[in-house]
Motif scaffolding. Sequence first.
Motif, PDB file in Angstrom:
ATOM      1  N   LYS A 432       0.797  -1.224   0.000  1.00 14.73           N
ATOM      2  CA  LYS A 432       0.000   0.000   0.000  1.00 14.73           C
ATOM      3  C   LYS A 432       0.832   1.277   0.000  1.00 14.73           C
ATOM      4  O   LYS A 432       0.340   2.340  -0.382  1.00 14.73           O
ATOM      5  N   THR A 433       2.078   1.200   0.446  1.00 14.78           N
ATOM      6  CA  THR A 433       2.918   2.395   0.561  1.00 14.78           C
ATOM      7  C   THR A 433       3.909   2.443  -0.585  1.00 14.78           C
ATOM      8  O   THR A 433       4.667   1.496  -0.799  1.00 14.78           O
ATOM      9  N   HIS A 434       3.908   3.576  -1.314  1.00 15.05           N
ATOM     10  CA  HIS A 434       4.815   3.739  -2.456  1.00 15.05           C
ATOM     11  C   HIS A 434       5.657   5.001  -2.346  1.00 15.05           C
ATOM     12  O   HIS A 434       6.693   5.107  -2.988  1.00 15.05           O
ATOM     13  N   TYR A 435       5.195   5.976  -1.554  1.00 15.88           N
ATOM     14  CA  TYR A 435       5.991   7.190  -1.342  1.00 15.88           C
ATOM     15  C   TYR A 435       5.721   7.711   0.059  1.00 15.88           C
ATOM     16  O   TYR A 435       4.833   7.226   0.773  1.00 15.88           O
ATOM     17  N   ASN A 436       6.480   8.717   0.477  1.00 17.40           N
ATOM     18  CA  ASN A 436       6.519   9.123   1.892  1.00 17.40           C
ATOM     19  C   ASN A 436       5.173   9.560   2.446  1.00 17.40           C
ATOM     20  O   ASN A 436       4.858   9.306   3.609  1.00 17.40           O
ATOM     21  N   ALA A 437       4.374  10.245   1.642  1.00 13.45           N
ATOM     22  CA  ALA A 437       3.089  10.751   2.147  1.00 13.45           C
ATOM     23  C   ALA A 437       2.156   9.623   2.563  1.00 13.45           C
ATOM     24  O   ALA A 437       1.212   9.843   3.323  1.00 13.45           O
ATOM     25  N   SER A 441       2.048   4.984  10.851  1.00 12.68           N
ATOM     26  CA  SER A 441       2.803   5.249  12.078  1.00 12.68           C
ATOM     27  C   SER A 441       4.006   4.319  12.223  1.00 12.68           C
ATOM     28  O   SER A 441       5.104   4.744  12.611  1.00 12.68           O
ATOM     29  N   LYS A 442       3.814   3.046  11.904  1.00 14.32           N
ATOM     30  CA  LYS A 442       4.905   2.081  12.032  1.00 14.32           C
ATOM     31  C   LYS A 442       6.061   2.425  11.095  1.00 14.32           C
ATOM     32  O   LYS A 442       7.240   2.379  11.486  1.00 14.32           O
ATOM     33  N   GLU A 443       5.738   2.808   9.867  1.00 14.14           N
ATOM     34  CA  GLU A 443       6.778   3.145   8.890  1.00 14.14           C
ATOM     35  C   GLU A 443       7.459   4.458   9.236  1.00 14.14           C
ATOM     36  O   GLU A 443       8.665   4.626   8.993  1.00 14.14           O
ATOM     37  N   ILE A 444       6.713   5.388   9.828  1.00 14.08           N
ATOM     38  CA  ILE A 444       7.326   6.653  10.252  1.00 14.08           C
ATOM     39  C   ILE A 444       8.379   6.387  11.324  1.00 14.08           C
ATOM     40  O   ILE A 444       9.493   6.929  11.281  1.00 14.08           O
ATOM     41  N   ARG A 445       8.045   5.548  12.300  1.00 14.44           N
ATOM     42  CA  ARG A 445       9.022   5.221  13.355  1.00 14.44           C
ATOM     43  C   ARG A 445      10.245   4.528  12.774  1.00 14.44           C
ATOM     44  O   ARG A 445      11.374   4.717  13.249  1.00 14.44           O
ATOM     45  N   LYS A 477       7.114  13.201   7.973  1.00 13.56           N
ATOM     46  CA  LYS A 477       7.036  12.739   6.585  1.00 13.56           C
ATOM     47  C   LYS A 477       7.714  13.739   5.636  1.00 13.56           C
ATOM     48  O   LYS A 477       8.474  13.352   4.742  1.00 13.56           O
ATOM     49  N   VAL A 478       7.438  15.028   5.842  1.00 10.47           N
ATOM     50  CA  VAL A 478       8.052  16.050   4.982  1.00 10.47           C
ATOM     51  C   VAL A 478       9.563  16.081   5.195  1.00 10.47           C
ATOM     52  O   VAL A 478      10.334  16.229   4.236  1.00 10.47           O
ATOM     53  N   SER A 479       9.995  15.908   6.439  1.00  8.25           N
ATOM     54  CA  SER A 479      11.437  15.870   6.727  1.00  8.25           C
ATOM     55  C   SER A 479      12.099  14.709   5.993  1.00  8.25           C
ATOM     56  O   SER A 479      13.214  14.848   5.462  1.00  8.25           O
ATOM     57  N   ARG A 480      11.417  13.575   5.971  1.00  4.34           N
ATOM     58  CA  ARG A 480      11.970  12.405   5.270  1.00  4.34           C
ATOM     59  C   ARG A 480      12.112  12.698   3.765  1.00  4.34           C
ATOM     60  O   ARG A 480      13.106  12.307   3.142  1.00  4.34           O
ATOM     61  N   THR A 481      11.151  13.419   3.211  1.00  2.00           N
ATOM     62  CA  THR A 481      11.226  13.761   1.787  1.00  2.00           C
ATOM     63  C   THR A 481      12.368  14.732   1.511  1.00  2.00           C
ATOM     64  O   THR A 481      13.090  14.591   0.511  1.00  2.00           O
ATOM     65  N   SER A 488      20.111  11.907   1.625  1.00  2.00           N
ATOM     66  CA  SER A 488      20.576  11.656   2.989  1.00  2.00           C
ATOM     67  C   SER A 488      19.814  10.481   3.593  1.00  2.00           C
ATOM     68  O   SER A 488      18.582  10.435   3.524  1.00  2.00           O
ATOM     69  N   GLU A 489      20.558   9.561   4.173  1.00  2.00           N
ATOM     70  CA  GLU A 489      19.900   8.401   4.784  1.00  2.00           C
ATOM     71  C   GLU A 489      19.217   8.765   6.089  1.00  2.00           C
ATOM     72  O   GLU A 489      18.206   8.166   6.449  1.00  2.00           O
ATOM     73  N   GLN A 490      19.770   9.737   6.819  1.00  2.78           N
ATOM     74  CA  GLN A 490      19.239  10.119   8.124  1.00  2.78           C
ATOM     75  C   GLN A 490      18.472  11.430   8.026  1.00  2.78           C
ATOM     76  O   GLN A 490      18.824  12.323   7.259  1.00  2.78           O
ATOM     77  N   VAL A 491      17.413  11.546   8.820  1.00  4.15           N
ATOM     78  CA  VAL A 491      16.690  12.806   8.973  1.00  4.15           C
ATOM     79  C   VAL A 491      17.393  13.616  10.047  1.00  4.15           C
ATOM     80  O   VAL A 491      17.535  13.174  11.188  1.00  4.15           O
ATOM     81  N   THR A 492      17.862  14.803   9.677  1.00  2.00           N
ATOM     82  CA  THR A 492      18.637  15.632  10.611  1.00  2.00           C
ATOM     83  C   THR A 492      17.814  16.820  11.086  1.00  2.00           C
ATOM     84  O   THR A 492      16.699  17.073  10.614  1.00  2.00           O
ATOM     85  N   GLY A 493      18.417  17.591  12.006  1.00  2.00           N
ATOM     86  CA  GLY A 493      17.756  18.774  12.526  1.00  2.00           C
ATOM     87  C   GLY A 493      17.461  19.809  11.452  1.00  2.00           C
ATOM     88  O   GLY A 493      16.458  20.522  11.506  1.00  2.00           O
ATOM     89  N   THR A 494      18.346  19.896  10.445  1.00  2.00           N
ATOM     90  CA  THR A 494      18.130  20.835   9.338  1.00  2.00           C
ATOM     91  C   THR A 494      16.861  20.492   8.575  1.00  2.00           C
ATOM     92  O   THR A 494      16.067  21.379   8.221  1.00  2.00           O
ATOM     93  N   HIS A 495      16.665  19.204   8.335  1.00  2.00           N
ATOM     94  CA  HIS A 495      15.460  18.761   7.621  1.00  2.00           C
ATOM     95  C   HIS A 495      14.209  19.028   8.450  1.00  2.00           C
ATOM     96  O   HIS A 495      13.178  19.477   7.921  1.00  2.00           O
ATOM     97  N   ILE A 496      14.294  18.782   9.756  1.00  2.00           N
ATOM     98  CA  ILE A 496      13.164  19.031  10.654  1.00  2.00           C
ATOM     99  C   ILE A 496      12.826  20.514  10.675  1.00  2.00           C
ATOM    100  O   ILE A 496      11.654  20.921  10.589  1.00  2.00           O
ATOM    101  N   ALA A 497      13.856  21.371  10.764  1.00  2.00           N
ATOM    102  CA  ALA A 497      13.640  22.821  10.843  1.00  2.00           C
ATOM    103  C   ALA A 497      12.940  23.334   9.588  1.00  2.00           C
ATOM    104  O   ALA A 497      12.023  24.167   9.668  1.00  2.00           O
ATOM    105  N   GLU A 498      13.355  22.835   8.420  1.00  2.00           N
ATOM    106  CA  GLU A 498      12.716  23.278   7.187  1.00  2.00           C
ATOM    107  C   GLU A 498      11.272  22.802   7.128  1.00  2.00           C
ATOM    108  O   GLU A 498      10.378  23.553   6.724  1.00  2.00           O
TER     109      GLU A 498
END
Length: 512
Positions: A432-437, A441-445, A477-481, A488-498
């Motif tokens: 069912k999941t093909h892109y970040n949006a 909840s399980k996949e977000i964690r 989800k937006v940070s992951r995108t 980038s493999e990791q979600v960082t503070g810069t991505h979260i801030a944006e």
Amino acid sequence: MLTKVYGSAVFGVEATTITVEVNSATGIGYHLVGLPDKAISESSYRIAAALSNVGYKMPGKKLIINLSPADLRKEGSAYDLPLAMGILVSSNQIKADDLDKYIIMGELSLDGTLQPIKGALPISIKARQEGFKGFILPTQNAREAAIVNDVKVYGVNNISQVIDFFDKGQELEETIVDTRDEFFQALEHPEFDFADVKGQESIKRCMEIAAAGGHNIILIGPPGAGKTMLAKRLPSILPPMTLQEALETTKIHSVAGRTLEKAGLMAQRPFRSPHHTISDVALVGGGAYPQPGEISLSHNGVLFLDELPEFKRGVLEVMRQPLEDREVTISRAKFTITYPSSFMLVASMNPSPSGYFNDPSAPVQSSPAEMQRYLSKVSGPLLDRIDIHIEVTPVPFEKLTEERTAEKSTVIRERVTAARNVQTERFRESEKTHYNAQMGSKEIRQHCALDDASKQLLKQAMERLNLSARAYDRILKVSRTIADLEASEQVTGTHIAEAIQYRSLDRDGWLG
């Protein structure tokens, strides 16, 4: 004499084979049974006139016609042609030994010519699945039906051609479409291009992020800032449709009777922009004879709602479930139909009734109370389902007059496609999941793990902006995108801030 002709009925986006049984016996009368609607019940008049005008006649016998299965409601005028063929064979006016090897559909005019039908593509798919030799239908729908391989499709203009084909052995011209070749040729010709947009670099960045992750977005700004212009260009940076997506999309438009005669397979992602006076049934689908609504017609594409607060509140609220489930279920007492509705929602709105922010220099001003009342027309739960909120400001004169060409859509699309490919690999084991949006909840964690500094930053934002749990998920989800766009493999503070910056309607003081 009993004759069987095969047609098809479309329910939702799937077809069901219908057997038209015509029995000719001694006596007088015309009896049509099997739950036909008014259009089918009136077919006898069209058939009689059409047969008379091509040199045949309605038999002076008792005709009993059954549309099997008899407990399934049939609708539309597309049964005229199979009914007419069954009557001719049953009354021994013509011979048709191979009649049961074909699906036959078409509406008759009084002179015997054929009018187009709805749902040609799903009917053709069903004909192939059930092993029919061919599909005979009006010429206008032939290219659409010929998308399907391994079934012969014959487009005809007049009932005389069908009669001569079965009775006299005259060949019909088969419609052949090279589906893959036509599909890939049509991919690289977007109607609108981001190169036409002057300035608005930050908004283009938001649109790129939205396209890369399939995120819903709302644009807030005064009149003339470019909201509609930007929204219309979003499909040009979305990844090209796959052949499977194109088939799904074409099938829905086929059922609604909205495919183009020469188009065949839809290669461009749909862009639907309904007026704010639309009803809830027209938006989500349904009706006495269910049809897909605007959210299904925008499947695999973009649904643009301009001036969001002007839509009726009830109309907007019915979108909440389809936005989450990516499908809409129409339930009635006698049937239940599910239409796919995996679309990107792009909405635009003015910040106030006057159209301007709380700015003393604006030509017309609105008080904070008026702005609050205006914005309250859109419910919090609906806004929670929109990942990105962004303010659009007017373009200054210097930007409008500069000669430098903006970045083309094809260049942005390459970055978006690269990010989508990363997501496709990430979710390759998910159905069912093909892109970040679409992440749950399980996949977000699992895929949006944060370090301590990023957690603290997000905690402060949650407390200050009083964000809901759903908004928390949207930010991740937006940070992951954003991370995917930067490889980038990791979600960082810069991505979260944006990502936090893209929650304008959650910010304290936004109303002034």
